[in-house]
Motif scaffolding. Structure first.
Motif, PDB file in Angstrom:
ATOM      1  N   LYS A  74      12.380   9.512  -3.201  1.00  0.00           N
ATOM      2  CA  LYS A  74      11.696  10.472  -2.342  1.00  0.00           C
ATOM      3  C   LYS A  74      10.869   9.713  -1.301  1.00  0.00           C
ATOM      4  CE  LYS A  74       8.395  14.226  -2.635  1.00  0.00           C
ATOM      5  NZ  LYS A  74       7.490  14.942  -3.510  1.00  0.00           N
ATOM      6  N   ILE A  75      10.909  10.211  -0.069  1.00  0.00           N
ATOM      7  CA  ILE A  75      10.185   9.566   1.033  1.00  0.00           C
ATOM      8  C   ILE A  75       9.333  10.626   1.700  1.00  0.00           C
ATOM      9  CG2 ILE A  75      10.482   8.575   3.350  1.00  0.00           C
ATOM     10  CD1 ILE A  75      13.176   7.419   2.211  1.00  0.00           C
ATOM     11  N   SER A 113      12.414  -2.856  10.614  1.00  0.00           N
ATOM     12  CA  SER A 113      12.248  -1.426  10.836  1.00  0.00           C
ATOM     13  C   SER A 113      13.357  -0.704  10.081  1.00  0.00           C
ATOM     14  CB  SER A 113      12.341  -1.077  12.318  1.00  0.00           C
ATOM     15  OG  SER A 113      12.516   0.326  12.449  1.00  0.00           O
ATOM     16  N   SER A 114      12.950   0.208   9.230  1.00  0.00           N
ATOM     17  CA  SER A 114      13.949   0.977   8.494  1.00  0.00           C
ATOM     18  C   SER A 114      14.536   2.061   9.381  1.00  0.00           C
ATOM     19  CB  SER A 114      13.331   1.604   7.247  1.00  0.00           C
ATOM     20  OG  SER A 114      12.889   0.593   6.376  1.00  0.00           O
ATOM     21  N   THR A 132       3.673   8.943  -2.778  1.00  0.00           N
ATOM     22  CA  THR A 132       4.900   9.743  -2.911  1.00  0.00           C
ATOM     23  C   THR A 132       5.662   9.258  -4.134  1.00  0.00           C
ATOM     24  OG1 THR A 132       5.005   9.808  -0.515  1.00  0.00           O
ATOM     25  CG2 THR A 132       6.975  10.503  -1.710  1.00  0.00           C
ATOM     26  N   THR A 133       5.720   7.948  -4.270  1.00  0.00           N
ATOM     27  CA  THR A 133       6.437   7.362  -5.400  1.00  0.00           C
ATOM     28  C   THR A 133       5.490   7.239  -6.580  1.00  0.00           C
ATOM     29  OG1 THR A 133       7.806   6.110  -3.873  1.00  0.00           O
ATOM     30  CG2 THR A 133       7.763   5.351  -6.156  1.00  0.00           C
ATOM     31  N   PHE A 168       0.828  -1.196   0.000  1.00  0.00           N
ATOM     32  CA  PHE A 168       0.000   0.000   0.000  1.00  0.00           C
ATOM     33  C   PHE A 168       0.871   1.257   0.000  1.00  0.00           C
ATOM     34  CE2 PHE A 168      -4.635  -0.478   0.799  1.00  0.00           C
ATOM     35  CZ  PHE A 168      -4.714  -1.822   0.489  1.00  0.00           C
ATOM     36  N   PRO A 169       0.286   2.365  -0.430  1.00  0.00           N
ATOM     37  CA  PRO A 169       1.012   3.624  -0.317  1.00  0.00           C
ATOM     38  C   PRO A 169       1.373   3.876   1.148  1.00  0.00           C
ATOM     39  CG  PRO A 169      -0.993   3.912  -1.612  1.00  0.00           C
ATOM     40  CD  PRO A 169      -1.039   2.532  -1.022  1.00  0.00           C
ATOM     41  N   LYS A 214       7.942   1.476   1.557  1.00  0.00           N
ATOM     42  CA  LYS A 214       8.709   0.801   0.510  1.00  0.00           C
ATOM     43  C   LYS A 214       9.953   1.599   0.113  1.00  0.00           C
ATOM     44  CE  LYS A 214       5.080   0.869  -2.186  1.00  0.00           C
ATOM     45  NZ  LYS A 214       4.164   1.518  -1.234  1.00  0.00           N
ATOM     46  N   THR A 238       7.408   0.745  16.199  1.00  0.00           N
ATOM     47  CA  THR A 238       6.325   1.586  16.721  1.00  0.00           C
ATOM     48  C   THR A 238       5.215   0.766  17.384  1.00  0.00           C
ATOM     49  OG1 THR A 238       5.124   1.494  14.616  1.00  0.00           O
ATOM     50  CG2 THR A 238       6.702   3.291  14.888  1.00  0.00           C
TER      51      THR A 238
HETATM   52  N1  LIG Z   1       8.644   4.769  12.279  1.00  0.00           N
HETATM   53  C1  LIG Z   1       8.922   4.318  11.076  1.00  0.00           C
HETATM   54  N2  LIG Z   1       8.527   5.037  10.003  1.00  0.00           N
HETATM   55  C2  LIG Z   1       8.809   4.577   8.805  1.00  0.00           C
HETATM   56  C3  LIG Z   1       9.511   3.356   8.598  1.00  0.00           C
HETATM   57  N3  LIG Z   1       9.622   3.143   7.270  1.00  0.00           N
HETATM   58  C4  LIG Z   1       9.013   4.196   6.666  1.00  0.00           C
HETATM   59  N4  LIG Z   1       8.529   5.060   7.572  1.00  0.00           N
HETATM   60  C5  LIG Z   1       7.806   6.312   7.319  1.00  0.00           C
HETATM   61  O1  LIG Z   1       6.628   6.024   6.603  1.00  0.00           O
HETATM   62  C6  LIG Z   1       6.322   7.079   5.693  1.00  0.00           C
HETATM   63  C7  LIG Z   1       6.127   6.557   4.316  1.00  0.00           C
HETATM   64  O2  LIG Z   1       7.352   6.042   3.848  1.00  0.00           O
HETATM   65  P1  LIG Z   1       7.681   5.835   2.305  1.00  0.00           P
HETATM   66  O3  LIG Z   1       8.953   5.058   2.257  1.00  0.00           O
HETATM   67  O4  LIG Z   1       7.618   7.109   1.572  1.00  0.00           O
HETATM   68  O5  LIG Z   1       6.453   4.924   1.897  1.00  0.00           O
HETATM   69  P2  LIG Z   1       6.127   4.274   0.472  1.00  0.00           P
HETATM   70  O6  LIG Z   1       5.624   2.891   0.729  1.00  0.00           O
HETATM   71  O7  LIG Z   1       7.264   4.403  -0.440  1.00  0.00           O
HETATM   72  O8  LIG Z   1       4.904   5.159   0.024  1.00  0.00           O
HETATM   73  P3  LIG Z   1       4.405   5.533  -1.464  1.00  0.00           P
HETATM   74  O9  LIG Z   1       5.584   5.955  -2.238  1.00  0.00           O
HETATM   75  O10 LIG Z   1       3.462   6.645  -1.240  1.00  0.00           O
HETATM   76  O11 LIG Z   1       3.736   4.316  -1.996  1.00  0.00           O
HETATM   77  C8  LIG Z   1       7.460   8.078   5.808  1.00  0.00           C
HETATM   78  O12 LIG Z   1       7.079   9.112   6.684  1.00  0.00           O
HETATM   79  C9  LIG Z   1       8.581   7.250   6.434  1.00  0.00           C
HETATM   80  O13 LIG Z   1       9.475   8.037   7.198  1.00  0.00           O
HETATM   81  C10 LIG Z   1       9.912   2.617   9.743  1.00  0.00           C
HETATM   82  O14 LIG Z   1      10.512   1.529   9.685  1.00  0.00           O
HETATM   83  N5  LIG Z   1       9.583   3.143  10.970  1.00  0.00           N
END
Ligand SMILES: Nc1nc2c(ncn2[C@@H]2O[C@H](COP(=O)(O)OP(=O)(O)OP(=O)(O)O)[C@@H](O)[C@H]2O)c(=O)[nH]1
Ligand SMILES: [Mg+2]
Length: 340
Positions: free
Chosen positions: A185-186, A311-312, A192-193, A167-168, A172, A287
């Motif tokens: 970009k995060i 956890s990233s 976002t992606t 999911f968004p 990822k 979290t």
């Molecule tokens: N606390 C915490 N936050 C995280 C972790 N991984 C990602 N996030 C947060 O989750 C949010 C979304 O992260 P993204 O990596 O942009 O998510 P994505 O899956 O790529 O989202 P889309 O590109 O929109 O599909 C950001 O605010 C990140 O900082 C994690 O392991 N722990």
């Protein structure tokens, strides 16, 4: 950099130069023999795989590729010069179709791989070639042949070993920025992606692999919801899929339902994807409580799925995930293609 995964271009190879009809004319040599040289070959249009590229963007702006014609032959046995080839660089994973017939001409995957997409015409032969004992003054030469000409449709399917879907906002992009050299970009909002990102993961014991971060999928993606499923074609060639789920999806969502919904979208897009080796990873694990993690782990276990808890932020579980992915990717891989 913009990501473009489709392009149509027109190419034309050079014509061969004509052979020349000429006779030696020199003082004191009254009846010189034929000395017309051959025409040069026309230039080819060639496609070459460039591992540095990951998009067809260049071909959005430049759509016509024309190679030069070979020079005509000349008198005094002078051959026309052949024309050089025109090179079109494409990223690994580019399928080349004849736009008119739809025929697949080549699937270009290996760096350095070449396809002569349009062959240059051959140079004609000058009359010096046609002299025989009984025909000492041939008054003919052959013309050069035409170079090939066609329209090509190019389709890029990224060549990643591992595709991350979910999911968004699942995390990822954050994950691939932690485990690979990609810097996408995060942000804390969905979608976002907007286009896939690729990164190289350095795994111990020479097991490096390429990972793709795909734009978020939501329920109904196959019907166009959200960004739709058009980016799913890029995981068709991934050997392993990672479903990334997060604890804080919001109302009506949870790691299990998110996983089901994503798997369903993949299946609707292409049933073969459902059978692809895959694993589930839970992001943002720092979290939530250990008790919650335990509960989720057993819920997935009941579905015969092992849950990788990661956890990233803290780095938890990342090493283990990389190792496991490297093993799975390596299982059906031939000796690693030369890296640096
Ligand atoms: N606390 C915490 N936050 C995280 C972790 N991984 C990602 N996030 C947060 O989750 C949010 C979304 O992260 P993204 O990596 O942009 O998510 P994505 O899956 O790529 O989202 P889309 O590109 O929109 O599909 C950001 O605010 C990140 O900082 C994690 O392991 N722990
Ligand atoms: Mg993202």
């Amino acid at each position: 950099m913009r990501f473009i995964d489709e392009a149509t271009i027109e190419i034309k190879a050079g014509n061969g130069g004509n052979g020349c009809v000429s006779f030696r004319r020199e003082k004191f040599i009254p009846r010189g023999g034929p000395d017309g040289g051959d025409g040069g070959n026309g230039g080819d249009v060639v496609m070459v795989v460039d591992a540095q590229l990951s998009t067809l963007l260049d071909l959005k702006y430049r759509k016509h590729f024309v190679a030069k014609n070979g020079e005509h032959g000349r008198g005094r046995q002078q051959f026309g010069r052949g024309a050089g080839e025109v090179v079109i660089r494409v990223p690994p994973g580019t399928a080349v179709y004849d736009a008119a017939t739809g025929e697949l001409l080549a699937d270009l995957t290996e760096p350095g791989e070449r396809l002569v997409a349009a062959r240059g015409g051959r140079g004609g032969r000058g009359n010096m070639n046609f002299a025989t004992s009984t025909r000492q003054a041939p008054t003919f030469a052959t013309p050069g042949t035409k170079g090939g000409e066609k329209a090509l449709r190019l389709e890029l399917r990224l060549l990643a070993d591992v595709g991350i879907v979910g999911f968004p906002n699942a995390g990822k992009s954050t994950l691939i920025s932690r485990i690979s050299n990609a810097r996408p970009k995060i942000a804390d909002y969905p979608f976002t992606t907007l286009t896939p990102n690729l990164g190289v993961v350095r795994a111990p014991r020479d097991r490096d692999f390429v990972v793709a971060d795909l734009p978020g999928l939501i329920k109904g993606a196959h019907k166009g919801a959200g960004l739709g499923d058009r980016f799913l074609k890029h995981i068709e060639r991934c050997k392993v899929l990672v479903y990334l789920v997060e604890p804080h999806g919001g109302e009506g969502r949870g790691p299990l339902t998110d996983f089901d919904a994503t798997a369903r979208e993949l299946e609707l897009y292409d049933p073969a994807l459902a059978a692809r080796p895959s694993m589930v990873a839970l992001s943002k694990s720092e979290t939530i409580s250990d008790a919650q993690i335990k509960k989720l782990t057993s819920a997935f276990r009941r579905r015969k799925k092992r849950l990788f808890v990661i956890s990233s932020v803290t780095g938890r579980g990342l090493k283990e995930l990389i190792n496991r992915l490297a093993d799975d990717v390596g299982r059906d891989r031939q000796p690693a293609v030369g890296g640096e």
